[in-house]
Motif scaffolding. Structure first.
Motif, PDB file in Angstrom:
ATOM      1  N   ARG A  68       0.866  -1.181   0.000  1.00  0.00           N
ATOM      2  CA  ARG A  68       0.000   0.000   0.000  1.00  0.00           C
ATOM      3  C   ARG A  68       0.900   1.228   0.000  1.00  0.00           C
ATOM      4  O   ARG A  68       1.949   1.229   0.639  1.00  0.00           O
ATOM      5  CB  ARG A  68      -0.880   0.067   1.264  1.00  0.00           C
ATOM      6  N   SER A  69       0.482   2.268  -0.663  1.00  0.00           N
ATOM      7  CA  SER A  69       1.276   3.498  -0.689  1.00  0.00           C
ATOM      8  C   SER A  69       1.187   4.244   0.633  1.00  0.00           C
ATOM      9  O   SER A  69       2.170   4.795   1.104  1.00  0.00           O
ATOM     10  CB  SER A  69       0.812   4.412  -1.827  1.00  0.00           C
ATOM     11  N   LEU A  70       0.007   4.263   1.213  1.00  0.00           N
ATOM     12  CA  LEU A  70      -0.237   5.096   2.397  1.00  0.00           C
ATOM     13  C   LEU A  70      -0.491   4.263   3.646  1.00  0.00           C
ATOM     14  O   LEU A  70      -1.187   3.231   3.604  1.00  0.00           O
ATOM     15  CB  LEU A  70      -1.439   6.007   2.158  1.00  0.00           C
ATOM     16  N   ILE A  71       0.026   4.758   4.751  1.00  0.00           N
ATOM     17  CA  ILE A  71      -0.217   4.139   6.062  1.00  0.00           C
ATOM     18  C   ILE A  71      -1.710   4.169   6.385  1.00  0.00           C
ATOM     19  O   ILE A  71      -2.237   3.247   7.000  1.00  0.00           O
ATOM     20  CB  ILE A  71       0.592   4.867   7.163  1.00  0.00           C
ATOM     21  N   GLU A  72      -2.392   5.217   5.966  1.00  0.00           N
ATOM     22  CA  GLU A  72      -3.830   5.313   6.208  1.00  0.00           C
ATOM     23  C   GLU A  72      -4.565   4.135   5.563  1.00  0.00           C
ATOM     24  O   GLU A  72      -5.509   3.595   6.132  1.00  0.00           O
ATOM     25  CB  GLU A  72      -4.386   6.638   5.662  1.00  0.00           C
ATOM     26  N   ARG A  73      -4.127   3.761   4.382  1.00  0.00           N
ATOM     27  CA  ARG A  73      -4.750   2.615   3.698  1.00  0.00           C
ATOM     28  C   ARG A  73      -4.447   1.322   4.446  1.00  0.00           C
ATOM     29  O   ARG A  73      -5.321   0.475   4.629  1.00  0.00           O
ATOM     30  CB  ARG A  73      -4.244   2.537   2.257  1.00  0.00           C
ATOM     31  N   LEU A  74      -3.202   1.164   4.883  1.00  0.00           N
ATOM     32  CA  LEU A  74      -2.831  -0.018   5.650  1.00  0.00           C
ATOM     33  C   LEU A  74      -3.663  -0.113   6.924  1.00  0.00           C
ATOM     34  O   LEU A  74      -4.201  -1.171   7.254  1.00  0.00           O
ATOM     35  CB  LEU A  74      -1.337   0.003   5.970  1.00  0.00           C
ATOM     36  N   SER A  75      -3.808   0.989   7.618  1.00  0.00           N
ATOM     37  CA  SER A  75      -4.632   1.013   8.841  1.00  0.00           C
ATOM     38  C   SER A  75      -6.071   0.632   8.539  1.00  0.00           C
ATOM     39  O   SER A  75      -6.681  -0.175   9.250  1.00  0.00           O
ATOM     40  CB  SER A  75      -4.623   2.415   9.465  1.00  0.00           C
ATOM     41  N   GLY A  76      -6.613   1.227   7.491  1.00  0.00           N
ATOM     42  CA  GLY A  76      -7.992   0.940   7.110  1.00  0.00           C
ATOM     43  C   GLY A  76      -8.197  -0.519   6.742  1.00  0.00           C
ATOM     44  O   GLY A  76      -9.219  -1.127   7.098  1.00  0.00           O
ATOM     45  N   ASP A  77      -7.227  -1.102   6.035  1.00  0.00           N
ATOM     46  CA  ASP A  77      -7.340  -2.510   5.648  1.00  0.00           C
ATOM     47  C   ASP A  77      -7.264  -3.431   6.866  1.00  0.00           C
ATOM     48  O   ASP A  77      -7.964  -4.441   6.928  1.00  0.00           O
ATOM     49  CB  ASP A  77      -6.269  -2.872   4.623  1.00  0.00           C
ATOM     50  N   ILE A  78      -6.415  -3.087   7.826  1.00  0.00           N
ATOM     51  CA  ILE A  78      -6.354  -3.875   9.069  1.00  0.00           C
ATOM     52  C   ILE A  78      -7.702  -3.826   9.778  1.00  0.00           C
ATOM     53  O   ILE A  78      -8.250  -4.859  10.182  1.00  0.00           O
ATOM     54  CB  ILE A  78      -5.219  -3.381   9.980  1.00  0.00           C
ATOM     55  N   LEU A  79      -8.265  -2.630   9.920  1.00  0.00           N
ATOM     56  CA  LEU A  79      -9.553  -2.492  10.609  1.00  0.00           C
ATOM     57  C   LEU A  79     -10.670  -3.210   9.862  1.00  0.00           C
ATOM     58  O   LEU A  79     -11.521  -3.856  10.482  1.00  0.00           O
ATOM     59  CB  LEU A  79      -9.888  -1.016  10.802  1.00  0.00           C
ATOM     60  N   THR A  80     -10.665  -3.119   8.546  1.00  0.00           N
ATOM     61  CA  THR A  80     -11.685  -3.806   7.748  1.00  0.00           C
ATOM     62  C   THR A  80     -11.654  -5.307   8.020  1.00  0.00           C
ATOM     63  O   THR A  80     -12.696  -5.945   8.220  1.00  0.00           O
ATOM     64  CB  THR A  80     -11.471  -3.537   6.241  1.00  0.00           C
ATOM     65  N   GLU A  81     -10.462  -5.890   8.057  1.00  0.00           N
ATOM     66  CA  GLU A  81     -10.334  -7.327   8.315  1.00  0.00           C
ATOM     67  C   GLU A  81     -10.733  -7.690   9.747  1.00  0.00           C
ATOM     68  O   GLU A  81     -11.348  -8.727   9.979  1.00  0.00           O
ATOM     69  CB  GLU A  81      -8.914  -7.807   8.013  1.00  0.00           C
ATOM     70  N   VAL A  82     -10.375  -6.847  10.702  1.00  0.00           N
ATOM     71  CA  VAL A  82     -10.760  -7.108  12.093  1.00  0.00           C
ATOM     72  C   VAL A  82     -12.276  -7.173  12.208  1.00  0.00           C
ATOM     73  O   VAL A  82     -12.840  -8.121  12.775  1.00  0.00           O
ATOM     74  CB  VAL A  82     -10.173  -6.040  13.050  1.00  0.00           C
TER      75      VAL A  82
END
Length: 97
Positions: A68-82
């Motif tokens: 992912r380019s952005l940390i915000e996207r990485l954070s969002g993807d982690i939360l989505t999976e949780v």
């Protein structure tokens, strides 16, 4: 009830710049989630709560997954999976360093 998973570390290929994605970077993640008052507070049984190992596995799996380019996207993807895998989670916060 709040569950904390702190200081999970992994090597990930995330970042805007090519060298970040090619070389990879070390990331540290803290995750905290709220679950309803669970039976485990009375039974002391792992089956009656959300196992923090499942949360840790999600963080590492997403973190070591596609770039992912952005940390915000990485954070969002982690939360989505949780939220997708742990329906008992009512609230969550992720911190990436």
């Amino acid at each position: 009830m709040r569950i904390f998973v702190e200081n999970l570390e992994f090597l990930g290929a995330h970042g805007v710049y090519e060298e970040e994605r090619v070389e990879g970077r070390r990331f540290r993640v803290d995750l905290e989630v709220d679950v309803p008052d669970v039976t485990s507070s009375r039974t002391d049984a792992l089956g009656d709560t959300l196992d923090y190992r499942e949360l840790a596995g999600i963080v590492v799996e997403v973190g070591q997954g596609p770039s992912r380019s952005l940390i915000e996207r990485l954070s969002g993807d982690i939360l989505t999976e949780v939220f997708a895998r742990c329906p008992q989670v009512e609230w969550a916060r992720v911190r990436i360093r």
